[in-house]
Design a protein around this motif. Sequence first.
Motif, short mmCIF file in Angstrom:
data_model
loop_
_atom_site.label_atom_id
_atom_site.label_comp_id
_atom_site.label_asym_id
_atom_site.label_seq_id
_atom_site.Cartn_x
_atom_site.Cartn_y
_atom_site.Cartn_z
N ALA A 179 1.28 -0.98 -0.13
CA ALA A 179 -0.54 0.49 -0.04
C ALA A 179 0.69 1.58 -0.13
O ALA A 179 0.35 2.47 -0.40
CB ALA A 179 -0.71 -0.04 1.27
N THR A 199 -1.58 4.53 -5.68
CA THR A 199 -2.41 4.13 -6.19
C THR A 199 -2.95 3.27 -6.56
O THR A 199 -4.43 3.23 -7.03
CB THR A 199 -2.09 5.61 -7.92
OG1 THR A 199 -1.34 4.90 -8.51
CG2 THR A 199 -2.18 6.99 -6.73
N ARG A 230 -5.27 -0.73 -5.55
CA ARG A 230 -5.88 -1.16 -4.90
C ARG A 230 -5.03 -2.70 -4.08
O ARG A 230 -5.61 -3.09 -5.50
CB ARG A 230 -7.16 -1.52 -5.66
CG ARG A 230 -7.88 -0.16 -5.59
CD ARG A 230 -9.78 0.33 -6.62
NE ARG A 230 -9.08 0.12 -7.51
CZ ARG A 230 -10.16 -0.28 -8.56
NH1 ARG A 230 -11.06 -0.83 -8.65
NH2 ARG A 230 -8.98 -0.81 -9.64
N ARG A 248 -5.48 -5.76 -2.07
CA ARG A 248 -6.83 -6.48 -1.32
C ARG A 248 -6.15 -7.45 -1.18
O ARG A 248 -5.45 -8.48 -1.73
CB ARG A 248 -7.75 -6.79 -2.71
CG ARG A 248 -8.45 -6.08 -3.30
CD ARG A 248 -9.18 -6.14 -4.82
NE ARG A 248 -10.11 -5.19 -4.51
CZ ARG A 248 -10.60 -5.21 -5.43
NH1 ARG A 248 -10.49 -6.41 -6.54
NH2 ARG A 248 -11.44 -4.18 -6.13
N ARG A 262 -6.66 -5.87 10.01
CA ARG A 262 -7.93 -4.61 9.89
C ARG A 262 -7.52 -3.40 10.82
O ARG A 262 -7.15 -2.17 10.42
CB ARG A 262 -8.69 -5.24 10.14
CG ARG A 262 -9.88 -6.18 8.90
CD ARG A 262 -10.41 -5.88 8.30
NE ARG A 262 -11.42 -4.54 8.60
CZ ARG A 262 -12.60 -4.84 8.05
NH1 ARG A 262 -12.94 -5.67 7.49
NH2 ARG A 262 -13.15 -3.32 8.83
N THR A 290 -3.87 -2.00 9.41
CA THR A 290 -4.44 -1.00 8.41
C THR A 290 -5.42 0.21 8.05
O THR A 290 -6.30 0.77 7.00
CB THR A 290 -4.85 -2.35 6.86
OG1 THR A 290 -5.72 -2.75 7.41
CG2 THR A 290 -3.07 -2.91 6.16
N ARG A 291 -6.00 0.49 9.22
CA ARG A 291 -6.86 1.11 8.91
C ARG A 291 -7.05 2.80 8.66
O ARG A 291 -7.95 3.05 7.74
CB ARG A 291 -7.85 1.61 10.04
CG ARG A 291 -7.30 1.83 11.23
CD ARG A 291 -7.35 1.70 12.72
NE ARG A 291 -6.71 2.28 13.78
CZ ARG A 291 -5.02 2.12 14.03
NH1 ARG A 291 -5.04 0.94 13.79
NH2 ARG A 291 -4.46 3.29 14.97
N ASN A 292 -6.08 2.73 8.47
CA ASN A 292 -5.90 4.14 8.30
C ASN A 292 -5.46 4.28 6.40
O ASN A 292 -4.81 5.15 6.36
CB ASN A 292 -4.68 5.33 8.95
CG ASN A 292 -5.31 5.05 9.91
OD1 ASN A 292 -7.25 5.91 10.33
ND2 ASN A 292 -4.55 5.41 11.53
N LEU A 293 -5.34 3.30 5.92
CA LEU A 293 -5.00 3.07 4.33
C LEU A 293 -5.88 2.89 3.38
O LEU A 293 -6.51 2.31 3.65
CB LEU A 293 -3.53 2.06 4.19
CG LEU A 293 -2.35 1.77 5.25
CD1 LEU A 293 -1.38 0.60 5.06
CD2 LEU A 293 -1.65 3.57 5.09
N PRO A 294 -6.56 4.40 3.15
CA PRO A 294 -7.37 3.91 2.09
C PRO A 294 -7.41 3.34 0.87
O PRO A 294 -8.29 2.86 0.26
CB PRO A 294 -7.40 5.69 1.79
CG PRO A 294 -6.19 6.06 1.56
CD PRO A 294 -5.35 5.10 2.59
N ASN A 295 -6.03 3.01 0.62
CA ASN A 295 -6.12 1.73 -0.93
C ASN A 295 -6.39 0.61 -0.22
O ASN A 295 -5.38 -0.28 -0.63
CB ASN A 295 -4.64 2.34 -1.50
CG ASN A 295 -3.71 2.32 -1.38
OD1 ASN A 295 -3.46 1.93 0.24
ND2 ASN A 295 -2.09 1.76 -1.41
N SER A 341 -8.30 -2.52 1.46
CA SER A 341 -9.06 -3.96 1.63
C SER A 341 -8.98 -5.20 2.14
O SER A 341 -7.65 -5.87 1.09
CB SER A 341 -10.70 -3.63 0.62
OG SER A 341 -10.23 -4.41 -0.59
#
Length: 189
Positions: free
Chosen positions: A74, A79, A81, A83, A96, A99-104, A106
């Motif tokens: 990430a 840029t 994504r 997963r 989880r 990575t809660r503050n990593l917007p890219n 899931s």
Amino acid sequence: MSGFEYFSIAALLIVSGLCLSLLLFQGITGVPPLSSRSVEAADVVALLKEAGLAEHAIVYELGSGWGALVIALARAFPTARIRGIEMSPLPYWIARLRTRNLPNVSLWRGNFYDCDLTDAAGVTCYLMIQPMPKLAGFLDRMLAPGTPVVSLSFRFRDRAAAASRDTAGPLGAAALYVWPARRADAPAD
């Protein structure tokens, strides 16, 4: 019993349950939840960059464990994504949280063999030798030809690596495959 004794018993039961959960899912998958060291993650990132990973790529981390490699991916590909897919509940929830503050990023909890990876522009994994043949067959069905796959420590024995890095030593060596990565002497399906 005092409140402290109840608390102690409850804490012991929770810790025991978490340990049993790790053992149970290791028994199911044949893979313990492994964590990548930063030097290993750097090798994986370098190989994906060498493969020319697209800027807005979708990258799957199969068996994402505690989230170390997902986090490295990430940050290296902001840029893209990323997963992560993890079956074991404890590592999944720790990842989880991490990575809660990593917007890219899931994360999905489940068996990656049940996931559709047809949109993958890249795949990474840090598993064990036992699941690698089955994983190769799964990737054959899922990935478009030319998709970069980076395996950390455990290689696909029937496939030809396009590149490798062993900065972390033989146990942490990473190999890049350009899927399907068949050896010249391997029969085609």
